[in-house]
Design a protein around this motif. Structure first.
Motif, mmCIF file in Angstrom:
data_model
loop_
_atom_site.group_PDB
_atom_site.id
_atom_site.type_symbol
_atom_site.label_atom_id
_atom_site.label_comp_id
_atom_site.label_asym_id
_atom_site.label_seq_id
_atom_site.Cartn_x
_atom_site.Cartn_y
_atom_site.Cartn_z
ATOM 1 N N ARG A 158 23.649 -11.153 -28.257
ATOM 2 C CA ARG A 158 22.791 -10.171 -27.590
ATOM 3 C C ARG A 158 22.332 -9.083 -28.558
ATOM 4 O O ARG A 158 21.250 -8.527 -28.393
ATOM 5 N N ASP A 159 23.143 -8.798 -29.578
ATOM 6 C CA ASP A 159 22.734 -7.802 -30.572
ATOM 7 C C ASP A 159 21.467 -8.226 -31.306
ATOM 8 O O ASP A 159 20.682 -7.386 -31.751
ATOM 9 N N LEU A 160 21.256 -9.538 -31.434
ATOM 10 C CA LEU A 160 20.058 -10.034 -32.112
ATOM 11 C C LEU A 160 18.793 -9.670 -31.355
ATOM 12 O O LEU A 160 17.711 -9.595 -31.938
ATOM 13 N N PHE A 161 18.920 -9.448 -30.038
ATOM 14 C CA PHE A 161 17.752 -9.159 -29.204
ATOM 15 C C PHE A 161 17.550 -7.669 -29.004
ATOM 16 O O PHE A 161 16.636 -7.257 -28.296
ATOM 17 N N SER A 162 18.405 -6.854 -29.592
ATOM 18 C CA SER A 162 18.272 -5.403 -29.462
ATOM 19 C C SER A 162 17.133 -4.908 -30.353
ATOM 20 O O SER A 162 16.646 -5.621 -31.237
ATOM 21 N N ALA A 163 16.728 -3.665 -30.123
ATOM 22 C CA ALA A 163 15.661 -3.083 -30.935
ATOM 23 C C ALA A 163 16.048 -3.097 -32.417
ATOM 24 O O ALA A 163 15.229 -3.413 -33.286
ATOM 25 N N GLU A 164 17.312 -2.771 -32.709
ATOM 26 C CA GLU A 164 17.752 -2.748 -34.098
ATOM 27 C C GLU A 164 17.828 -4.154 -34.678
ATOM 28 O O GLU A 164 17.494 -4.390 -35.843
ATOM 29 N N TYR A 191 8.715 -8.940 -24.403
ATOM 30 C CA TYR A 191 8.934 -10.291 -23.882
ATOM 31 C C TYR A 191 10.418 -10.621 -23.764
ATOM 32 O O TYR A 191 10.841 -11.283 -22.812
ATOM 33 N N LEU A 192 11.234 -10.146 -24.710
ATOM 34 C CA LEU A 192 12.678 -10.378 -24.641
ATOM 35 C C LEU A 192 13.299 -9.714 -23.424
ATOM 36 O O LEU A 192 14.341 -10.165 -22.924
ATOM 37 N N GLY A 193 12.659 -8.658 -22.934
ATOM 38 C CA GLY A 193 13.177 -7.931 -21.788
ATOM 39 C C GLY A 193 12.764 -8.497 -20.437
ATOM 40 O O GLY A 193 13.216 -7.997 -19.402
ATOM 41 N N LEU A 194 11.938 -9.538 -20.420
ATOM 42 C CA LEU A 194 11.521 -10.128 -19.147
ATOM 43 C C LEU A 194 12.705 -10.839 -18.494
ATOM 44 O O LEU A 194 13.645 -11.265 -19.173
ATOM 45 N N PRO A 195 12.684 -10.988 -17.182
ATOM 46 C CA PRO A 195 13.802 -11.631 -16.478
ATOM 47 C C PRO A 195 14.106 -13.023 -17.031
ATOM 48 O O PRO A 195 13.205 -13.850 -17.201
ATOM 49 N N GLY A 196 15.370 -13.261 -17.321
ATOM 50 C CA GLY A 196 15.815 -14.565 -17.783
ATOM 51 C C GLY A 196 15.655 -14.825 -19.264
ATOM 52 O O GLY A 196 16.203 -15.813 -19.789
ATOM 53 N N ARG A 197 14.943 -13.943 -19.960
ATOM 54 C CA ARG A 197 14.670 -14.216 -21.372
ATOM 55 C C ARG A 197 15.928 -14.086 -22.246
ATOM 56 O O ARG A 197 16.124 -14.863 -23.174
ATOM 57 N N ALA A 198 16.762 -13.090 -21.989
ATOM 58 C CA ALA A 198 17.968 -12.928 -22.802
ATOM 59 C C ALA A 198 18.867 -14.150 -22.671
ATOM 60 O O ALA A 198 19.437 -14.629 -23.662
ATOM 61 N N GLU A 199 18.983 -14.677 -21.464
ATOM 62 C CA GLU A 199 19.802 -15.871 -21.252
ATOM 63 C C GLU A 199 19.208 -17.077 -21.976
ATOM 64 O O GLU A 199 19.928 -17.878 -22.580
ATOM 65 N N ALA A 200 17.877 -17.205 -21.928
ATOM 66 C CA ALA A 200 17.215 -18.309 -22.613
ATOM 67 C C ALA A 200 17.443 -18.233 -24.116
ATOM 68 O O ALA A 200 17.748 -19.245 -24.774
ATOM 69 N N GLN A 201 17.313 -17.036 -24.670
ATOM 70 C CA GLN A 201 17.495 -16.868 -26.109
ATOM 71 C C GLN A 201 18.952 -17.105 -26.513
ATOM 72 O O GLN A 201 19.231 -17.650 -27.589
ATOM 73 N N ALA A 202 19.878 -16.705 -25.671
ATOM 74 C CA ALA A 202 21.288 -16.970 -25.968
ATOM 75 C C ALA A 202 21.550 -18.477 -25.993
ATOM 76 O O ALA A 202 22.254 -18.986 -26.884
ATOM 77 N N ASP A 203 20.976 -19.202 -25.049
ATOM 78 C CA ASP A 203 21.149 -20.657 -25.023
ATOM 79 C C ASP A 203 20.636 -21.286 -26.317
ATOM 80 O O ASP A 203 21.275 -22.184 -26.886
ATOM 81 N N LEU A 204 19.484 -20.823 -26.794
ATOM 82 C CA LEU A 204 18.919 -21.383 -28.022
ATOM 83 C C LEU A 204 19.762 -21.016 -29.236
ATOM 84 O O LEU A 204 19.940 -21.841 -30.147
#
Length: 300
Positions: A158-164, A191-204
């Protein structure tokens, strides 16, 4: 320079509403541009404008989980499935022959498509997209080693998807960070903040290691394909080292290789002025377009 008209469209592919940007004549030779993480087809917007007076059809889709593409809730986010959608996208648009531009995640997606349908691919541009073990930095190996079942790894992802985290990917290894527009990463974060996107990116992220088992097959395809290859590489990339860029020459000895000092992972952000003419000069060979054919499209 001629200004391109860029169209922003969508098309249905097996239940996924794929958003894509496109420019150039409908019957012109095709360059299919495949983006990386955590961005979208937006990363190619400036390049598409810069290639405005070249007689080619440029097409850049957003994958499921990225940009404006909409996937159903039950979509499974793996690299195999992303390749399925991109392959279906080429079918839906009737792209029988095309050159590939692959960057970052675009490499495992595009190389899957290429090895499934090798007769379609006329040429390859690789920009900071790895297909070799020696190209993986310690950071990339650590990224690929993350596992959902390991305590704390989900938080690291999840840190990879943070602003930093997003800023790190754009600016690390860049000599002049004032050349990196903050607009790109701001859009990525939207786009990363849209519903379900964080979960999708974690899966990848957790599926990324699956790409390593495909490396031998991709390398074998490169040796046998007999297509022109242009390798463009930001030398300061914290994930994919220049050893990975040079490794392409092992399988394609006559590939054209350019390393850009002072550029990071997103080399187009800082070195567009140097990369654009290299691509423009290579496109006739990459797309297998004759001079006469290119001139017809140039004149419209």
């Amino acid at each position: 320079m001629t200004t391109r008209t860029v169209r922003h469209q969508t098309i249905e592919v097996a239940g996924v509403r794929v958003a894509y940007r496109e420019s150039g004549p409908a019957d012109a030779p095709v360059l299919l541009l495949l983006h990386g993480f955590p961005t979208s087809s937006h990363q190619f917007a400036r390049l598409m404008d810069a290639l405005g007076d070249t007689p080619y059809r440029l097409i850049a889709p957003d994958y499921p989980g990225f940009g404006r593409t909409e996937a159903p809730p039950a979509f499974t986010y793996t690299f195999d499935r992303l390749a399925d959608v991109v392959e279906g996208f080429t079918d839906a648009l009737g792209l029988d022959r095309f050159a590939l531009y692959v960057f970052d995640y675009g490499a495992p997606v595009g190389l899957r498509v290429a090895t499934r349908r090798p007769e379609r691919v006329t040429g390859l541009i690789v920009q900071n997209g790895n297909a070799y073990e020696e190209g993986l930095s310690d950071a990339a190996r650590a990224f690929a080693a993350l596992r959902r079942e390991v305590p704390g790894d989900e938080e690291k992802v999840r840190d990879l998807f943070s602003a930093e985290g997003v800023r790190f990917q754009y600016e690390t290894g860049v000599a002049d960070q004032t050349l990196v527009s903050p607009d790109g990463r701001a859009l990525d974060l939207h786009y990363l903040g849209l519903p379900g996107r964080a979960e999708a990116q974690a899966d990848l992220t957790f599926d990324y290691a699956s790409n390593f088992t495909h490396y031998p097959a991709w390398q074998a395809w490169l040796r046998s394909a007999g297509i022109p290859v242009l390798v463009l590489w930001g030398a300061g990339d914290p994930f994919f080292t220049t050893a990975g860029a040079k490794a392409y020459l092992r399988d394609v000895p006559d590939a054209e290789l350019h390393l850009f000092e002072g550029a990071g992972h997103f080399a187009l952000e800082t070195h567009l002025d140097r990369i654009t003419p290299l691509i423009a000069n290579a496109l006739p060979h990459l797309t297998n377009a004759s001079t006469a054919e290119a001139e017809v499209h140039r004149r419209g």
